[in-house]
Design an enzyme around this catalytic site. Structure first.
Site, PDB file in Angstrom:
ATOM      1  N   LYS A  45     -22.404  -2.410  21.823  1.00 54.61           N
ATOM      2  CA  LYS A  45     -23.598  -1.692  21.408  1.00 54.61           C
ATOM      3  C   LYS A  45     -23.737  -0.396  22.202  1.00 54.61           C
ATOM      4  CE  LYS A  45     -27.477  -3.038  24.329  1.00 54.61           C
ATOM      5  NZ  LYS A  45     -27.955  -1.682  24.624  1.00 54.61           N
TER       6      LYS A  45
ATOM      7  N   LYS B  25     -27.663   2.811  27.331  1.00 57.94           N
ATOM      8  CA  LYS B  25     -27.952   3.881  28.295  1.00 57.94           C
ATOM      9  C   LYS B  25     -26.933   3.866  29.416  1.00 57.94           C
ATOM     10  CE  LYS B  25     -32.774   3.306  28.077  1.00 57.94           C
ATOM     11  NZ  LYS B  25     -32.782   1.951  28.610  1.00 57.94           N
TER      12      LYS B  25
ATOM     13  N   LYS C  80     -23.582  -7.445  32.245  1.00 60.22           N
ATOM     14  CA  LYS C  80     -24.040  -6.481  33.256  1.00 60.22           C
ATOM     15  C   LYS C  80     -23.528  -6.829  34.646  1.00 60.22           C
ATOM     16  CE  LYS C  80     -27.757  -4.145  31.006  1.00 60.22           C
ATOM     17  NZ  LYS C  80     -29.064  -3.553  31.070  1.00 60.22           N
TER      18      LYS C  80
HETATM   19  P1  ATP Z   1     -29.277  -0.472  29.480  1.00 60.18           P
HETATM   20  O1  ATP Z   1     -27.839  -0.189  29.134  1.00 60.18           O
HETATM   21  O2  ATP Z   1     -29.712   0.106  30.784  1.00 60.18           O
HETATM   22  O3  ATP Z   1     -29.650  -1.943  29.317  1.00 60.18           O
HETATM   23  P2  ATP Z   1     -30.276   0.028  26.846  1.00 60.18           P
HETATM   24  O4  ATP Z   1     -29.717   1.170  26.088  1.00 60.18           O
HETATM   25  O5  ATP Z   1     -29.809  -1.346  26.495  1.00 60.18           O
HETATM   26  O6  ATP Z   1     -30.122   0.330  28.395  1.00 60.18           O
HETATM   27  P3  ATP Z   1     -32.991  -0.924  27.157  1.00 60.18           P
HETATM   28  O7  ATP Z   1     -34.009  -0.152  27.931  1.00 60.18           O
HETATM   29  O8  ATP Z   1     -32.352  -2.101  27.820  1.00 60.18           O
HETATM   30  O9  ATP Z   1     -31.858   0.107  26.665  1.00 60.18           O
HETATM   31  O10 ATP Z   1     -33.638  -1.394  25.784  1.00 60.18           O
HETATM   32  C1  ATP Z   1     -34.741  -0.715  25.172  1.00 60.18           C
HETATM   33  C2  ATP Z   1     -34.857  -1.186  23.731  1.00 60.18           C
HETATM   34  O11 ATP Z   1     -33.795  -0.629  22.946  1.00 60.18           O
HETATM   35  C3  ATP Z   1     -34.747  -2.712  23.560  1.00 60.18           C
HETATM   36  O12 ATP Z   1     -35.672  -3.123  22.579  1.00 60.18           O
HETATM   37  C4  ATP Z   1     -33.337  -2.916  23.058  1.00 60.18           C
HETATM   38  O13 ATP Z   1     -33.204  -4.082  22.278  1.00 60.18           O
HETATM   39  C5  ATP Z   1     -33.139  -1.656  22.219  1.00 60.18           C
HETATM   40  N1  ATP Z   1     -31.716  -1.285  22.129  1.00 60.18           N
HETATM   41  C6  ATP Z   1     -30.906  -0.981  23.167  1.00 60.18           C
HETATM   42  N2  ATP Z   1     -29.689  -0.649  22.724  1.00 60.18           N
HETATM   43  C7  ATP Z   1     -29.725  -0.757  21.357  1.00 60.18           C
HETATM   44  C8  ATP Z   1     -28.754  -0.544  20.324  1.00 60.18           C
HETATM   45  N3  ATP Z   1     -27.533  -0.153  20.617  1.00 60.18           N
HETATM   46  N4  ATP Z   1     -29.127  -0.744  19.047  1.00 60.18           N
HETATM   47  C9  ATP Z   1     -30.392  -1.147  18.748  1.00 60.18           C
HETATM   48  N5  ATP Z   1     -31.355  -1.364  19.684  1.00 60.18           N
HETATM   49  C10 ATP Z   1     -31.029  -1.170  20.969  1.00 60.18           C
HETATM   50 MG    MG Z   2     -30.476  -2.977  27.651  1.00 60.15          MG
END
Ligand code: ATP
Ligand code: MG
Length: 325
Positions: A192, A195, A112
């Site tokens: 992965k 968001k 990040k």
């Molecule tokens: P950001 O990119 O802002 O970090 P994010 O998509 O990683 O957003 P988070 O809010 O950080 O989302 O995570 C929320 C939940 O979703 C956490 O439990 C995280 O482990 C899970 N998660 C995030 N991305 C994935 C993915 N690609 N596959 C499975 N679980 C995920």
């Molecule tokens: Mg995340």
């Protein structure tokens, strides 16, 4: 005594299928057997560049999405992290003696900070996450695989605190699904789904309409060769799609792969799209039926309850640390 569960999601953009398959569907099912606490962790979403207007909209959208996937406010505590100041207070107290070494090794910080800069808040993110979890003295934390390293730090922090000040925090277990723990981007199968991913075609959003879901899945990057086989190492694109189908059809991945062994990639992608559209449509419908004012009211009530619980832990923590009244 009923065991407790906590997890959080950042209002850092639109919730996607990775969040759902890796974490949120476990949040929903754990409500049946645990005293559940779920949080829109907005203090984590300000550690990089952001717009206050977008954050404000995203908080509400994230809260509504949680209700739409099946978080039941009558059974679970749901609130915005920033409305419960004890999270930030405990983060400071725990961070005061957290060694820098483990924080320096956090891969999420490296990824990040390459994109959004080396802010202190981003560096100490895992300590705030530990506080989020420990303040509720929970036993289980449903998260995706990407959070494993952070959760290990949480466990270390709990053990150290208990050793230093006496038994205070249960050491929480990670709950991660066998399939769907790490949903990959549809465009970059080595990363992965996130968001904060720049390419909108890489993510399927929970609120995407059917047409968009079909379009994104048709464009999904697939692997060389033409066989439908499950091999996350060598065929990450196809395996990612098999994972999705496996979850939505409630069938083991091997069975899904066998069902489609004679299909072309194109036909297989359409089968995945159909299952995803069907799986997500009740969520979209429920989301659209929710009233913003009602959700805001629920979130305010959740914060009041959460503050009471958090303050009980903080009274104990302050006192044990020599900061009591
Ligand atoms: P950001 O990119 O802002 O970090 P994010 O998509 O990683 O957003 P988070 O809010 O950080 O989302 O995570 C929320 C939940 O979703 C956490 O439990 C995280 O482990 C899970 N998660 C995030 N991305 C994935 C993915 N690609 N596959 C499975 N679980 C995920
Ligand atoms: Mg995340």
């Amino acid at each position: 005594m009923t065991q407790r569960v906590f997890s959080g999601i950042q209002p850092s953009g639109d919730t996607h299928i990775g969040n759902y398959l890796g974490a949120l569907r476990n949040w929903v099912s754990l409500q049946d057997s645990y005293d559940a606490v779920y949080c829109v962790v907005d203090l984590h979403a300000i550690t990089g560049p952001y717009s206050p207007e977008e954050l404000s909209a995203s908080r509400l959208q994230t809260a509504k999405t949680l209700l739409a996937v099946g978080i039941d406010p009558d059974r679970s505590l749901l609130y915005y992290q920033s409305q419960v100041p004890q999270h930030a207070e405990l983060s400071w107290l725990l961070g005061a003696d957290t060694p820098m070494g483990p924080l320096n090794r956090m891969t999420q910080y490296k990824e990040k900070s390459d994109k959004s800069g080396e802010q202190l808040g981003l560096f100490s993110y895992p300590v705030l996450m530990a506080a989020d979890i420990l303040i509720h003295k929970v036993h289980a934390v449903p998260v995706g695989e990407d959070q494993t390293q952070h959760l290990e730090l949480t466990r270390d922090i709990a053990v150290r605190f208990n050793g230093k000040y006496g038994e205070t925090f249960p050491v929480p277990e990670q709950v991660t699904p066998g399939v769907g723990a790490r949903v990959m981007s549809l465009q970059k199968t080595t990363s992965k789904m996130s968001k904060s991913e720049a390419d909108p075609h890489g993510t399927i959003l929970l609120l995407d309409d059917p047409y968009t879901i079909v379009k994104k899945l048709k464009r999904a990057v697939t692997d060389s060769g033409s066989e439908i086989v499950y091999d996350r190492q060598n065929k990450p694109g196809i395996s990612n799609l098999i994972d999705m189908l496996s979850i939505f059809q409630a069938k083991p991945v091997e069975e899904v792969a066998a069902d489609h062994a004679d299909s072309q990639y194109g036909t297989f992608k359409l089968a995945v799209a159909e299952a995803v559209v069907e799986g997500l449509s009740p969520i979209r419908a429920k989301y659209q039926a929710l009233e913003d004012e009602e959700v805001a009211r629920l979130m305010t009530k959740g914060a009041l309850d959460a503050r009471m619980r958090a303050e009980a832990t903080m009274t104990e923590v302050r006192s044990k640390m020599g900061l009591g009244v």
